[in-house]
Design a protein around this motif. Sequence first.
Motif, PDB file in Angstrom:
ATOM      1  N   MET A  10       0.811  -1.203   0.000  1.00  0.00           N
ATOM      2  CA  MET A  10       0.000   0.000   0.000  1.00  0.00           C
ATOM      3  C   MET A  10       0.848   1.258   0.000  1.00  0.00           C
ATOM      4  SD  MET A  10      -3.005  -0.930   2.605  1.00  0.00           S
ATOM      5  CE  MET A  10      -3.400   0.813   2.649  1.00  0.00           C
ATOM      6  N   ARG A  13       1.627   3.050  -3.352  1.00  0.00           N
ATOM      7  CA  ARG A  13       0.568   3.743  -4.062  1.00  0.00           C
ATOM      8  C   ARG A  13       0.317   5.129  -3.485  1.00  0.00           C
ATOM      9  NH1 ARG A  13      -4.390   1.484  -3.190  1.00  0.00           N
ATOM     10  NH2 ARG A  13      -3.635  -0.641  -2.851  1.00  0.00           N
ATOM     11  N   LYS A  14      -0.049   6.038  -4.370  1.00  0.00           N
ATOM     12  CA  LYS A  14      -0.480   7.364  -3.897  1.00  0.00           C
ATOM     13  C   LYS A  14      -1.944   7.254  -3.462  1.00  0.00           C
ATOM     14  CE  LYS A  14       2.653  10.740  -4.920  1.00  0.00           C
ATOM     15  NZ  LYS A  14       3.256  11.013  -6.204  1.00  0.00           N
ATOM     16  N   TYR A  15      -2.398   8.214  -2.691  1.00  0.00           N
ATOM     17  CA  TYR A  15      -3.806   8.209  -2.311  1.00  0.00           C
ATOM     18  C   TYR A  15      -4.659   8.403  -3.556  1.00  0.00           C
ATOM     19  CZ  TYR A  15      -1.511   9.256   2.066  1.00  0.00           C
ATOM     20  OH  TYR A  15      -0.696   9.223   3.154  1.00  0.00           O
ATOM     21  N   ARG A  18     -10.659   6.938  -4.632  1.00  0.00           N
ATOM     22  CA  ARG A  18     -11.353   5.895  -3.886  1.00  0.00           C
ATOM     23  C   ARG A  18     -10.972   5.954  -2.404  1.00  0.00           C
ATOM     24  NH1 ARG A  18      -9.698   1.132  -1.887  1.00  0.00           N
ATOM     25  NH2 ARG A  18     -11.241  -0.524  -1.649  1.00  0.00           N
ATOM     26  N   ASP A  19      -9.690   6.208  -2.179  1.00  0.00           N
ATOM     27  CA  ASP A  19      -9.213   6.205  -0.797  1.00  0.00           C
ATOM     28  C   ASP A  19      -9.855   7.285   0.064  1.00  0.00           C
ATOM     29  OD1 ASP A  19      -7.584   3.995  -0.738  1.00  0.00           O
ATOM     30  OD2 ASP A  19      -5.899   5.058  -1.628  1.00  0.00           O
ATOM     31  N   GLN A  21     -12.741   8.010   0.265  1.00  0.00           N
ATOM     32  CA  GLN A  21     -14.004   7.521   0.842  1.00  0.00           C
ATOM     33  C   GLN A  21     -13.814   6.971   2.249  1.00  0.00           C
ATOM     34  OE1 GLN A  21     -15.952   4.731  -1.704  1.00  0.00           O
ATOM     35  NE2 GLN A  21     -15.768   6.030  -3.505  1.00  0.00           N
ATOM     36  N   ALA A  22     -12.564   6.657   2.582  1.00  0.00           N
ATOM     37  CA  ALA A  22     -12.298   6.097   3.908  1.00  0.00           C
ATOM     38  C   ALA A  22     -12.846   6.994   5.003  1.00  0.00           C
ATOM     39  CB  ALA A  22     -10.797   5.912   4.106  1.00  0.00           C
ATOM     40  N   TYR A  23     -12.739   8.313   4.795  1.00  0.00           N
ATOM     41  CA  TYR A  23     -13.187   9.231   5.842  1.00  0.00           C
ATOM     42  C   TYR A  23     -14.678   9.064   6.129  1.00  0.00           C
ATOM     43  CZ  TYR A  23      -8.628  11.244   5.024  1.00  0.00           C
ATOM     44  OH  TYR A  23      -7.284  11.400   4.901  1.00  0.00           O
ATOM     45  N   TYR A  25     -16.273   6.207   5.990  1.00  0.00           N
ATOM     46  CA  TYR A  25     -16.412   5.013   6.831  1.00  0.00           C
ATOM     47  C   TYR A  25     -15.940   5.277   8.254  1.00  0.00           C
ATOM     48  CZ  TYR A  25     -17.479   2.479   2.589  1.00  0.00           C
ATOM     49  OH  TYR A  25     -18.077   2.058   1.451  1.00  0.00           O
ATOM     50  N   LEU A  26     -14.921   6.143   8.366  1.00  0.00           N
ATOM     51  CA  LEU A  26     -14.388   6.411   9.699  1.00  0.00           C
ATOM     52  C   LEU A  26     -15.215   7.437  10.464  1.00  0.00           C
ATOM     53  CD1 LEU A  26     -10.532   6.522   9.191  1.00  0.00           C
ATOM     54  CD2 LEU A  26     -11.985   4.625   9.780  1.00  0.00           C
ATOM     55  N   PRO A  28     -18.210   7.799  11.803  1.00  0.00           N
ATOM     56  CA  PRO A  28     -18.834   7.547  13.113  1.00  0.00           C
ATOM     57  C   PRO A  28     -17.804   7.462  14.233  1.00  0.00           C
ATOM     58  CG  PRO A  28     -19.405   5.806  11.530  1.00  0.00           C
ATOM     59  CD  PRO A  28     -18.527   6.774  10.820  1.00  0.00           C
ATOM     60  N   TRP A  29     -16.724   6.789  13.924  1.00  0.00           N
ATOM     61  CA  TRP A  29     -15.714   6.607  14.964  1.00  0.00           C
ATOM     62  C   TRP A  29     -15.038   7.933  15.329  1.00  0.00           C
ATOM     63  CZ3 TRP A  29     -10.271   7.091  14.557  1.00  0.00           C
ATOM     64  CH2 TRP A  29      -9.582   6.752  15.731  1.00  0.00           C
ATOM     65  N   VAL A  30     -14.768   8.761  14.309  1.00  0.00           N
ATOM     66  CA  VAL A  30     -14.106  10.044  14.575  1.00  0.00           C
ATOM     67  C   VAL A  30     -15.017  10.922  15.445  1.00  0.00           C
ATOM     68  CG1 VAL A  30     -13.232  12.168  13.534  1.00  0.00           C
ATOM     69  CG2 VAL A  30     -12.674   9.960  12.514  1.00  0.00           C
TER      70      VAL A  30
ATOM     71  N   LEU B 116     -17.975  -0.852   9.637  1.00  0.00           N
ATOM     72  CA  LEU B 116     -17.698   0.278   8.756  1.00  0.00           C
ATOM     73  C   LEU B 116     -16.323   0.871   9.059  1.00  0.00           C
ATOM     74  CD1 LEU B 116     -21.161   2.081   8.769  1.00  0.00           C
ATOM     75  CD2 LEU B 116     -20.160   0.717   6.933  1.00  0.00           C
ATOM     76  N   VAL B 117     -16.041   1.093  10.327  1.00  0.00           N
ATOM     77  CA  VAL B 117     -14.781   1.723  10.704  1.00  0.00           C
ATOM     78  C   VAL B 117     -13.605   0.790  10.393  1.00  0.00           C
ATOM     79  CG1 VAL B 117     -13.467   2.698  12.617  1.00  0.00           C
ATOM     80  CG2 VAL B 117     -15.913   3.120  12.456  1.00  0.00           C
ATOM     81  N   PHE B 124      -8.364   0.982   3.071  1.00  0.00           N
ATOM     82  CA  PHE B 124      -8.113   2.258   2.412  1.00  0.00           C
ATOM     83  C   PHE B 124      -6.781   2.804   2.882  1.00  0.00           C
ATOM     84  CE2 PHE B 124     -12.645   1.673   2.455  1.00  0.00           C
ATOM     85  CZ  PHE B 124     -13.045   2.096   1.195  1.00  0.00           C
ATOM     86  N   ASN B 125      -6.215   3.631   1.994  1.00  0.00           N
ATOM     87  CA  ASN B 125      -4.946   4.247   2.302  1.00  0.00           C
ATOM     88  C   ASN B 125      -5.167   5.746   2.257  1.00  0.00           C
ATOM     89  OD1 ASN B 125      -2.249   4.367   2.791  1.00  0.00           O
ATOM     90  ND2 ASN B 125      -1.730   4.452   0.607  1.00  0.00           N
ATOM     91  N   LEU B 173     -21.514   4.788  17.532  1.00  0.00           N
ATOM     92  CA  LEU B 173     -20.341   5.570  17.146  1.00  0.00           C
ATOM     93  C   LEU B 173     -19.043   4.775  17.330  1.00  0.00           C
ATOM     94  CD1 LEU B 173     -21.364   9.063  18.579  1.00  0.00           C
ATOM     95  CD2 LEU B 173     -21.474   8.273  16.222  1.00  0.00           C
ATOM     96  N   TYR B 199     -13.802  -3.951  -7.212  1.00  0.00           N
ATOM     97  CA  TYR B 199     -13.738  -2.510  -7.428  1.00  0.00           C
ATOM     98  C   TYR B 199     -13.461  -2.206  -8.900  1.00  0.00           C
ATOM     99  CZ  TYR B 199     -12.278   2.328  -7.070  1.00  0.00           C
ATOM    100  OH  TYR B 199     -12.163   3.668  -7.249  1.00  0.00           O
TER     101      TYR B 199
END
Lengths: 303, 303
Positions: A10, A13-15, A18-19, A21-23, A25-26, A28-30, B116-117, B124-125, B173, B199
Amino acid sequence: MSSVSIPRRMKRRKYTRRDSQAYLYLAPWVIGFFLLQFYPFVMSLVYSFCNYQLGTTPVFNGLDNYVRLFTRDADFIRSLRATGIFTVAVVPGKLILSLAVAMFLNREMKGINLARTVYYIPSLFGGSVAVSVLWKILFQDNGIINAWINALGFQTVQFWGDPRYALGTICSLEIWQFGSSMVMFLAALKQVPRSLYEAASIDGAGAWSKFWHVTIPQISPIIFFNMIMQTIQALQNFTSSSVITNGGPLKSTYVLGLKLYKEAFTNFKMGYASAISWVMFLIIMVVTLLLFRFSSAWVSYDD
Amino acid sequence: MKKKTVANTIFSYLLIILIGMILIFPIVWMFCAAFKTNEEIFGSTGILPRAWTGEGFRVWLAENEGGGFWQYFGSLFHNFSESWLGTGRNSYAVFFWNSFKLVIPTVLLTLVSSTLVAYGFARFNFAGKKILFGILIGTLMLPNAVVIIPRYAMYAGWGWVDTYLPFHVPAALAAAPFFVYMLIQFMRGLPRDLDESAYIDGCSTFRTLVQILLPLMVPALFSAGLFQFMWTYNDYFNSLVFINSATKYTVSLGLRLSLDGESVVNWGKMMAASCIAVLPLIILFFAAQKYFVEGIATTGMKG
C-alpha cells in the motif's frame, strides 16, 4: 501493539479518489472519539482542578482536590492500598494459573476439549452481579465453604467479616475467571513451531529449559498483551467490592473504583471524583509504561 | 516405559477432573441452591438439595417462593401481557425485558459501526491513517473510569440519564475500540484481491463491503457480537451510573435490588434469580462455543 504494520504494497501507491471515501467510513468513529473519548478525557482533567458539585458550575480550585486526596482523605489511601493489593494478587495470579493450565491442556488426549470448555465457563460471567452474589453466599460464615472447614475440624473463617481475608476472597473470585486468558495462551502455544522444541531437544534441553527458552519467548507478546489489559481492568475493579462487601470490613475492600463511584454518584462531588479518576489514570499510565519499558527485555516480536 | 505412560495418563486425567470440579463447583452449587430453603443452604455440607426427585420437586416448585419465580419466568413465554409486566419493581420479567432492550441494540449497533470503521482502516490508504490508528490503539487502553464523569455530566445535560441512550449511542459511534481492532485484524487476513477485483469491475466500495467482505466476515462478526453481548449483559457499573428508576432496571441491577431490598433475604430465591440471570450466557456459550474460542484467539494473536 507496536508491531502493527501497514502492508508494504500500500505504501507505494499514492492516495486515490477511492481512498478518500475512507473518511466516510471512519466518520462515526471520529465523531465518537471526539465526543465520547477525547472531550470527556480533557474535561475530567479540567474538573479535577475544580470544585464541581453536579448541577452547579465548576469553580477552579487549583490542586485542592489532589492535596486533599493525599493529605486529608484516609479512605483514599486505603483505596489505593486495597486496589494495589488486588492488582498485585490478581494479575500475576491469573496469568500464572492460566499459563500453567494452558501448558497442561496443550496436548492430545481424549476429552481434552471438554476440559477446555469447562475451564472457560467461569469467564462467561465476568463482572456480573450474579457471581458476586454467589461468592457472597458461598463464603458466608455459615455458608458451604465454612461448613466444610468445620467438618474438617477447623474453626469458622470469617471470609467477609475479617479485614485480613475479605480482599483475598474477592481476589479468588477474579482468579477463578482465568479461562479467557487460558484460551488465548492455548491458541498461542499452538503457534509455536515444533521444530524449535525439536532443536532444543537435540541440544539437550530439558522440559524446564524448553519452557524458559522456547515457550516463554515465543508467546511473550500474548503474555504482555494480557498483562496490560488485565492490569487496566484490575485497577478499575468495582462490581465484587460493591456487591459483596460494599468496601468493608474496615474499608479493607474499598477499592478505587468504589471510592470513585461513591464520591461521584452518591456524594455528587464530580470534581473530587475526577481527581480520583486521574490518579487512577496516571497509575495506569505509569504501570503501562513500566511494563513496556521492561518488556523489551523479554518480549520478542521477531515474527 | 509403557507402565509409566499409562500412570501418567491416569494422573493427568485425575488432575484435569479435579481442577474441573473445583472450577465448576460454584456454578453447580448455585443451580442446586436454587431448589433449597435458607436452612438447607446454610450450615450444610451437602451440595444436592433434599427435595430433588419426582413429585417432591414439583411440589416444592409450586410452593416455594423460588418456585414462584420459576413459574413466573415461564409465563414470560406464555403470557406476555401487561398484567404481569406491571406487577411491580421486583419483577424479573421486566428486568429481563429491559436487559434485552439495552443489550440487543447495543450489540447490533456495535457490529454495524465497527464493521464500517474497520473497513475504513483495513482497506483504504489515506492521509493521517497512522495517527488515527495510533489513536484507536490508545483508546483501547483508556480506562472507562476516566471518561465516565464528564460523560455523565454531558448525558445529564441532554436528558439521557435514565434512558438506554448512554449505551446505544456510543455503540453506534464505534466507541468500543476493542471490536474495531478485532475486525481490522480479521479483515487484514482476508485476501485483498477479492475486493480489488470487485472494485475494478465497477463495484462501489460500500457494495464491495456488503457483498464481498461481509459474507466472509460472518465468523468474526459472530465472535464480536457474542463478546459485546456478554460484556453489556454482565455490565454493572455503567448500568448503575446511568439508570435510576427501578422500572428500567436491567437484570444486574434487579439482582442488586433483591439483595438489598429484603430484610431477610431468601437465598434460594436469590440463587434461582442468579441462575436465570446467567442462563442466557450459558445457552449462548454452548450454542456458539466455536466463536468464543476463535474470537479470543484472534484478538490476542496478531497484536
